[in-house]
Design a protein around this motif. Structure first.
Motif, PDB file in Angstrom:
ATOM      1  N   SER A   1      37.823  49.798  37.868  1.00 13.37           N
ATOM      2  CA  SER A   1      37.137  50.484  38.430  1.00 13.37           C
ATOM      3  C   SER A   1      35.853  51.609  37.447  1.00 13.37           C
TER       4      SER A   1
ATOM      5  N   ASN B   1      29.859  43.098  39.093  1.00 13.69           N
ATOM      6  CA  ASN B   1      31.443  44.114  39.392  1.00 13.69           C
ATOM      7  C   ASN B   1      32.726  43.383  39.353  1.00 13.69           C
TER       8      ASN B   1
ATOM      9  N   ASN C   1      35.521  43.841  40.098  1.00 10.03           N
ATOM     10  CA  ASN C   1      36.032  43.938  41.727  1.00 10.03           C
ATOM     11  C   ASN C   1      35.769  43.385  43.048  1.00 10.03           C
TER      12      ASN C   1
END
Length: 221
Positions: free
Chosen positions: A49, A83, A85
């Motif tokens: 992140s 993304n 994650n």
């Protein structure tokens, strides 16, 4: 004895340990088919992140792979809005496969932070009298017991007492895992290498990436 494949050599070639207290490989494995991935088109993914950390790790791996003749692309550079994650769900099921197929990627190097801990460490120094004298060596009267016992200097200190100091620090410990996949192989055989490592108190993401990639490569030698 297994050959050292170029993909492992290129990871091994990267960087010296700078501004990072330590990187330790905890476990590693490679398959017999690791040499089959020379001509794969790799997507390099760091699941983090922290954008700075993701860029540092992806770019460092890509840099070394491409310099050794591999085709490799950082996921952040290719898919800026990706993304890594993102939690799996029915709505995004198959999303990553579609991206890889559409761009012709048939290999993946994936780095994931598996654990993070903070440790409090206490270091004690001093709290004793130094032997010998101020000049850094033991004088002759130390040589024999009877000579020393009768010498006036055995009755008192020379005054070179080292005060005790206590230093308390908080150390950040990261557990990272890097896996290499051959997407042209069957599902159960796609994993060709895996390394789990510990990074202890890194000063920066770039320094950690440099040291980490070097250790990963060395462990697969």
């Amino acid at each position: 004895m297994k050959k050292i494949t170029p993909i492992l050599c290129c990871l091994m070639a990267v960087m010296t340990l700078q501004h990072c207290s330590s990187v330790k490989v905890l476990d590693s494995w490679k398959s017999d088919s690791v040499s089959d991935v020379k001509n794969r088109n790799f997507l390099v993914v760091a699941r983090s992140s922290n954008t700075q950390a993701r860029l540092a790790f992806e770019n460092e791996i890509v840099k070394q792979m491409t310099s050794n003749g591999y085709k490799a692309t950082a996921s952040y550079a290719k898919f800026g809005d990706m993304n890594p994650n993102e939690e799996p769900s029915e709505s995004n099921k198959g999303k990553i496969k579609k991206l890889l197929d559409a761009e012709g990627f048939d290999g993946v190097v994936l780095t994931v932070m598996k654990d993070y801990q903070e440790e409090t460490r206490v270091q004690r120094e001093g709290g004793y009298y130094e032997g010998g004298n101020y000049y850094g060596y033991y004088p002759r009267y130390y040589g024999g017991f009877y000579t020393y016992y009768r010498h006036p200097m055995s009755m008192r200190t020379l005054g070179n007492y080292v005060p005790e100091t206590i230093t308390t620090t908080t150390s950040k410990v990261y557990i990272l895992e890097t896996t290499i996949y051959d997407l042209k192989a069957k599902d159960d055989n796609q994993l060709v290498a895996i390394v789990t490592s510990q990074i202890d108190n890194p000063a920066s993401a770039s320094a950690a990436a440099s040291a980490y990639v070097k250790k990963v490569a060395a462990s697969l030698k």
